[in-house]
Motif scaffolding. Structure first.
Motif, PDB file in Angstrom:
ATOM      1  N   PRO A   1       0.793  -1.238   0.000  1.00  0.00           N
ATOM      2  CA  PRO A   1       0.000   0.000   0.000  1.00  0.00           C
ATOM      3  C   PRO A   1       0.825   1.288   0.000  1.00  0.00           C
ATOM      4  CG  PRO A   1      -0.907  -1.596   1.542  1.00  0.00           C
ATOM      5  CD  PRO A   1       0.411  -2.151   1.084  1.00  0.00           C
ATOM      6  N   GLY A   2       2.048   1.248   0.506  1.00  0.00           N
ATOM      7  CA  GLY A   2       2.864   2.458   0.533  1.00  0.00           C
ATOM      8  C   GLY A   2       3.629   2.717  -0.742  1.00  0.00           C
ATOM      9  N   LEU A   3       3.454   1.864  -1.766  1.00  0.00           N
ATOM     10  CA  LEU A   3       4.231   2.004  -2.997  1.00  0.00           C
ATOM     11  C   LEU A   3       3.792   3.251  -3.770  1.00  0.00           C
ATOM     12  CD1 LEU A   3       6.378   0.627  -4.814  1.00  0.00           C
ATOM     13  CD2 LEU A   3       4.483  -0.504  -6.008  1.00  0.00           C
ATOM     14  N   GLN A   4       4.753   4.116  -4.073  1.00  0.00           N
ATOM     15  CA  GLN A   4       4.476   5.352  -4.814  1.00  0.00           C
ATOM     16  C   GLN A   4       4.809   5.135  -6.296  1.00  0.00           C
ATOM     17  OE1 GLN A   4       6.406   8.842  -3.026  1.00  0.00           O
ATOM     18  NE2 GLN A   4       6.744   7.633  -1.179  1.00  0.00           N
ATOM     19  N   VAL A   5       3.770   4.952  -7.097  1.00  0.00           N
ATOM     20  CA  VAL A   5       3.965   4.793  -8.541  1.00  0.00           C
ATOM     21  C   VAL A   5       3.733   6.154  -9.189  1.00  0.00           C
ATOM     22  CG1 VAL A   5       3.238   3.623 -10.646  1.00  0.00           C
ATOM     23  CG2 VAL A   5       3.216   2.385  -8.449  1.00  0.00           C
ATOM     24  N   VAL A   6       4.822   6.783  -9.617  1.00  0.00           N
ATOM     25  CA  VAL A   6       4.731   8.163 -10.120  1.00  0.00           C
ATOM     26  C   VAL A   6       4.837   8.245 -11.644  1.00  0.00           C
ATOM     27  CG1 VAL A   6       5.622   9.138  -7.962  1.00  0.00           C
ATOM     28  CG2 VAL A   6       7.227   8.513  -9.797  1.00  0.00           C
ATOM     29  N   TYR A   7       5.089   7.108 -12.282  1.00  0.00           N
ATOM     30  CA  TYR A   7       5.233   7.126 -13.747  1.00  0.00           C
ATOM     31  C   TYR A   7       4.838   5.769 -14.299  1.00  0.00           C
ATOM     32  CZ  TYR A   7       7.393   7.360 -18.380  1.00  0.00           C
ATOM     33  OH  TYR A   7       7.619   7.344 -19.734  1.00  0.00           O
ATOM     34  N   ARG A   8       4.133   5.789 -15.412  1.00  0.00           N
ATOM     35  CA  ARG A   8       3.831   4.575 -16.169  1.00  0.00           C
ATOM     36  C   ARG A   8       3.716   4.960 -17.634  1.00  0.00           C
ATOM     37  NH1 ARG A   8      -1.970   2.623 -14.152  1.00  0.00           N
ATOM     38  NH2 ARG A   8      -1.314   3.577 -12.194  1.00  0.00           N
ATOM     39  N   HIS A   9       4.234   4.108 -18.502  1.00  0.00           N
ATOM     40  CA  HIS A   9       4.145   4.429 -19.940  1.00  0.00           C
ATOM     41  C   HIS A   9       4.216   3.151 -20.752  1.00  0.00           C
ATOM     42  CE1 HIS A   9       4.252   6.637 -23.625  1.00  0.00           C
ATOM     43  NE2 HIS A   9       5.469   6.207 -23.938  1.00  0.00           N
ATOM     44  N   SER A  10       3.289   3.028 -21.698  1.00  0.00           N
ATOM     45  CA  SER A  10       3.290   1.933 -22.666  1.00  0.00           C
ATOM     46  C   SER A  10       3.716   2.507 -24.016  1.00  0.00           C
ATOM     47  CB  SER A  10       1.885   1.327 -22.760  1.00  0.00           C
ATOM     48  OG  SER A  10       1.845   0.334 -23.770  1.00  0.00           O
ATOM     49  N   PRO A  11       4.970   2.289 -24.416  1.00  0.00           N
ATOM     50  CA  PRO A  11       5.458   2.904 -25.662  1.00  0.00           C
ATOM     51  C   PRO A  11       4.838   2.247 -26.891  1.00  0.00           C
ATOM     52  CG  PRO A  11       7.105   1.434 -24.760  1.00  0.00           C
ATOM     53  CD  PRO A  11       6.012   1.494 -23.741  1.00  0.00           C
ATOM     54  N   PRO A  12       4.872   2.909 -28.023  1.00  0.00           N
ATOM     55  CA  PRO A  12       4.273   2.363 -29.250  1.00  0.00           C
ATOM     56  C   PRO A  12       5.103   1.232 -29.841  1.00  0.00           C
ATOM     57  CG  PRO A  12       5.372   4.440 -29.720  1.00  0.00           C
ATOM     58  CD  PRO A  12       5.405   4.276 -28.225  1.00  0.00           C
ATOM     59  N   PHE A  13       4.437   0.429 -30.674  1.00  0.00           N
ATOM     60  CA  PHE A  13       5.124  -0.671 -31.346  1.00  0.00           C
ATOM     61  C   PHE A  13       5.817  -0.166 -32.612  1.00  0.00           C
ATOM     62  CE2 PHE A  13       2.147  -3.050 -28.762  1.00  0.00           C
ATOM     63  CZ  PHE A  13       2.852  -4.189 -28.433  1.00  0.00           C
ATOM     64  N   ARG A  14       6.734   0.737 -32.466  1.00  0.00           N
ATOM     65  CA  ARG A  14       7.484   1.290 -33.594  1.00  0.00           C
ATOM     66  C   ARG A  14       8.662   2.070 -33.032  1.00  0.00           C
ATOM     67  NH1 ARG A  14       6.689   6.511 -33.078  1.00  0.00           N
ATOM     68  NH2 ARG A  14       4.671   7.335 -32.362  1.00  0.00           N
ATOM     69  N   PRO A  15       9.640   2.378 -33.879  1.00  0.00           N
ATOM     70  CA  PRO A  15      10.756   3.204 -33.403  1.00  0.00           C
ATOM     71  C   PRO A  15      10.255   4.591 -32.999  1.00  0.00           C
ATOM     72  CG  PRO A  15      11.312   2.131 -35.477  1.00  0.00           C
ATOM     73  CD  PRO A  15       9.838   1.913 -35.265  1.00  0.00           C
TER      74      PRO A  15
END
Length: 282
Positions: free
Chosen positions: A155-169
């Motif tokens: 519960p104390g975990l601080q998730v400050v960033y998430r990103h799913s990049p595209p399937f390409r360069p």
């Protein structure tokens, strides 16, 4: 491992003050070995997590590889990739064959440090120490489910960033924007799930540009989200997880395992027979 998201970026191993090209932090004497030329470090879940937390609290830019037979063979076939892994700040033995290899090379206490298990251990330490984390890779659905599972567990975990990049360069502008977003988020630990060898190349290219400890954990995102089944513990302990994964994803994984595994056995047996049992830290 999950599908790789984009092409390899040219490796630029650090331009900032925290980056040291090709110079991983030395472990205690006699705790590392070369397996077919690739460095593998004997560590444990808690020791690895504590080291990551120490680096993260200091705001250092570092990267950690979790090594499998697949990674060793990628390095054996491509010297440039082997240099990237050998320049990592920590290389854990993710696969049981590498644990057995360390034991054969003179480290009887070697144990497995598996990416899907290391990830929650690091998250537990981060939650306890108040260190913010981020996640890069996977699909949006996988990220949401994994993060929901981890934050419920810690519960104390601080998730400050998430990103799913595209399937390409990525374009140069997109890459620069991503780096700025990661830096602005304040994440001090960044879990990277792009699959080998892309995640290792991605991390090496950003050491010194992102003030975080990057961990390339491969299929951990899918496993922790419940999107893919993990092999039972007994199968893992016998070193047969590859066979379980081959049975569940034969079309995607057949070449990785049926081509690489026999070559690894033959080449590593030759290494042992030639008595190449020592690796000197440098």
């Amino acid at each position: 491992m999950q599908q790789v998201r984009h092409e390899a970026t040219a490796v630029k191993i650090g331009t900032g003050s925290q980056a040291v090209a090709g110079a991983p932090l030395p472990l205690p004497a006699n705790r590392s070995r070369r397996i077919l030329g690739m460095r593998v470090d004997a560590t444990s879940y808690d020791a690895a997590a504590e080291q990551v937390i120490t680096w993260a609290k200091a705001g250092e830019s570092r990267y950690v590889c979790v090594s499998t037979v697949h990674m060793v063979m990628e390095g054996h076939d491509r010297a440039e990739f082997q240099r990237i892994v050998n320049a990592a700040d920590l290389v854990t033995p993710d696969g049981m064959p590498l644990v057995w290899g360390l034991k054969l090379l003179g480290i009887p206490s070697a144990t497995r440090v598996y990416g899907p298990d290391l990830t929650p251990v690091v998250c537990e330490h981060a939650a306890r120490e108040g260190v913010p984390v981020g996640f890069y890779g996977g699909t949006p659905e996988v990220l949401d489910r994994m993060i929901a599972n981890l934050t419920a567990r810690y519960p104390g975990l601080q998730v400050v960033y998430r990103h799913s990049p595209p399937f390409r360069p990525l374009t140069a502008e997109e890459e620069a924007r991503e780096i700025e977003e990661i830096r602005a988020s304040g994440a001090r630990i960044l879990f990277v799930g792009l699959g080998c060898p892309k995640q290792e190349q991605w991390m090496a290219a950003r050491r010194g540009r992102i003030d975080a400890v990057m961990l390339g954990v491969g299929a951990a995102f899918d496993f922790l989200a419940g999107a893919k089944r993990q092999a039972p513990d007994l199968i893992q302990s016998l070193g047969l997880e590859w066979l379980f994964r081959l049975a569940t994803e034969p079309r995607r994984l057949w070449r990785r395992y049926l081509y690489n595994n026999p070559r690894f056995v033959v080449l590593f047996a030759a290494q042992v027979l030639k008595g190449r049992t020592q690796w000197e830290a440098h």
